[in-house]
Design an enzyme around this catalytic site. Structure first.
Site, short mmCIF file in Angstrom:
data_model
loop_
_atom_site.label_atom_id
_atom_site.label_comp_id
_atom_site.label_asym_id
_atom_site.label_seq_id
_atom_site.Cartn_x
_atom_site.Cartn_y
_atom_site.Cartn_z
CG HIS A 1 25.37 36.03 7.73
ND1 HIS A 1 25.96 35.93 6.70
CD2 HIS A 1 25.28 37.22 7.95
CE1 HIS A 1 26.28 37.20 6.20
NE2 HIS A 1 25.62 37.82 7.24
CG ASP B 1 21.70 41.74 11.06
OD1 ASP B 1 21.83 43.01 11.31
OD2 ASP B 1 21.63 41.05 10.12
#
Length: 505
Positions: free
Chosen positions: A335, A391
């Site tokens: 991320h 995600d």
């Protein structure tokens, strides 16, 4: 000159410009310094230096992609990516997901504190009351093709929504409409917040049903925010229809987790647009458009496509080896902010387990689990801090929220995996709850001390330096014309200035 000047405070930064020997002391506040402080560091241009560098006007700070630039002071969301921390108004996201609801957390994000029970009741009633859209909206949604991307529809719908509310438009009511801090100003602001959050699910459900060729459903009474959303998408006339409570709660948790994420791309877009004092509907539409991009809201779709390409758990080792050789891309790991683990991923994984108990497991889940376990034990990924992000886990829960599979769905060409949403609806599920965060940041900016300043970043111009225009030898000069034309019926000034057969020159 050339020697550092004594600092008035130890909490400051001393900068020496080696071009001139000039030094400046810059105060450090909240571990930050103002970029404008470097403007005093001007210098004479070097021999042959481009005038476009504007060296005499002070030093500029370059930060492509906003990697280390703070554009505002905020009290809303705190993220510590190295520690895997996410807090809304000081509350750890894990505690809110366990004890709160999406709408209660929405109140917290926007107004700064958790509501009392009476306040929560009024808040929920106002939001749900404003879920209904004007009857003309049906014609607007029907104007889209059946295969239009739902994010294109939703983005357009937010902008369209603003056309109904002239009282909410600073261009019509005055630029201080949301910034003067009067009771009347707060009332107008609150009403638009109710409308945007309340109607977000309705607009999204209408975009969904356009794809299915179904009639639109009026928001029901007596259901929760996410229960109403599921109802509007899936109701087909059944008597006493109610969404599954496990799925209703799961979606509420996911909405809460995705309500805000500090100044991400879409939130920054909302603020950039809002800094011109445009109406909030246009600002939210801009944020929605930003979220549409594959580097933002489309990330979880990439996870699904990756897992489909892997196939079975047996293929995971070979896939990871290909990733190490840079032959394959590993989606859903790592991320921009979180360098250890995304705190939301643990909650989503727990929520996914609850959903799977009522829907059955997705066939790709075993592949995902195998990929997760293998990557977490591999030194290559451990050293690079590549842990599964939200995600990665979010796709399994969102894909298992049911809509009724029937012939109309199949005929529309949308093939659902398991019993969930189509892949291109994922960004919509991201955008609906994120409206809350966008509004929280927009409201904060409207009320910030010193008023709103339009966001106008600098650039470093590297194009051509000054050059003279040389007209082509065979260029034709137009005959001179008078510069004043009346508007005669449908013949406008623009038409009279145009070139066409039979035009009077």
């Amino acid at each position: 000159m050339g020697q550092p000047t004594p600092s008035s405070s130890q909490n400051s930064l001393t900068v020496r410009d080696n071009r001139t020997g000039k030094t400046v002391d810059i105060a450090i506040e909240d571990n930050s310094i103002p970029a404008t402080a470097f403007k005093v560091l001007s210098a004479n241009p070097e021999k042959g230096e481009r005038e476009e560098n504007e060296t005499t006007k002070g030093l500029r700070v370059s930060d492509k992609g906003y990697l280390n630039t703070a554009v505002m002071r905020s009290e809303i969301t705190f993220i510590d990516g190295d520690a895997g921390v996410l807090r809304y108004r000081g509350y750890p996201i894990e505690q809110l997901a366990l004890h709160s609801s999406h709408l209660e957390t929405a109140y917290l994000l926007i107004y700064g504190s958790l509501p009392s029970q009476p306040q929560l009741k009024v808040w929920e009633d106002e939001v749900m009351h404003h879920a209904v859209v004007h009857a003309d909206a049906e014609q607007f949604f029907r104007s889209f093709r059946y295969d239009a991307h739902p994010m294109a529809i939703l983005t357009s719908a937010f902008a369209y929504l603003g056309s109904y509310y002239s009282e909410a438009n600073p261009s019509l009511q005055g630029q201080s409409l949301y910034t003067k801090g009067s009771p009347e100003s707060f009332a107008v602001m609150d009403k638009q917040i109710y409308r945007l959050i309340g109607k977000a699910t309705t607009l999204a459900a209408m975009a969904y049903r356009v794809r299915q060729g179904r009639n639109f459903v009026t928001p029901p009474t007596g259901l929760s925010y996410t229960g109403s959303f599921l109802y509007q998408m899936d109701y087909l006339g059944e008597e006493n229809y109610k969404p599954n409570p496990v799925l209703e709660k799961a979606l509420d948790v996911l909405f809460l987790l995705h309500a805000d994420h500090e100044l991400n791309a879409s939130a920054t877009t909302v603020l950039q647009t809002g800094s011109s004092l445009v109406d909030p509907y246009s600002a939210i539409a801009a944020g929605c458009a930003s979220l549409y991009g594959p580097l933002h809201g489309g990330a979880n779709e990439a996870v699904i496509r990756m897992l489909i390409s892997i196939g079975s758990p047996a293929n995971v080792p070979a896939f990871l080896e290909a990733v190490k050789k840079r032959e394959k891309v590993l989606s859903g790991f790592g991320h921009r902010v979180y360098k250890t683990s995304d705190p939301r991923s643990f909650i989503v994984r727990k929520t996914a387990d609850e959903v799977f108990r009522v829907t059955g497991k997705d066939e790709l889940l075993e592949t995902a689990m195998a990929l997760h376990e293998a990557a977490m034990k591999d030194e290559y990924f451990i050293k690079r801090r590549l842990a599964p992000n939200v995600d990665f886990w979010y796709v399994f829960t969102s894909r298992l929220l049911p809509c009724k599979l029937n012939c109309s769905v199949l005929r529309s060409g949308l093939i659902y995996r398991a019993m969930g949403f189509p892949l291109d609806f994922f960004p919509v599920l991201f955008a609906v709850p994120r409206v809350v965060g966008w509004l929280a940041h927009w409201r904060q900016m409207m009320l910030q001390p010193g008023g709103v300043k339009i966001w106008r970043p600098r650039q470093i111009y590297v194009g051509e330096t000054k050059r003279e225009y040389v007209q082509s030898m065979n260029a034709l000069r137009r005959k001179s014309r008078p510069h004043r034309y009346p508007i005669l019926g449908e013949i406008t000034k623009r038409t009279m200035l145009a070139t066409f057969k039979g035009a009077k020159l």
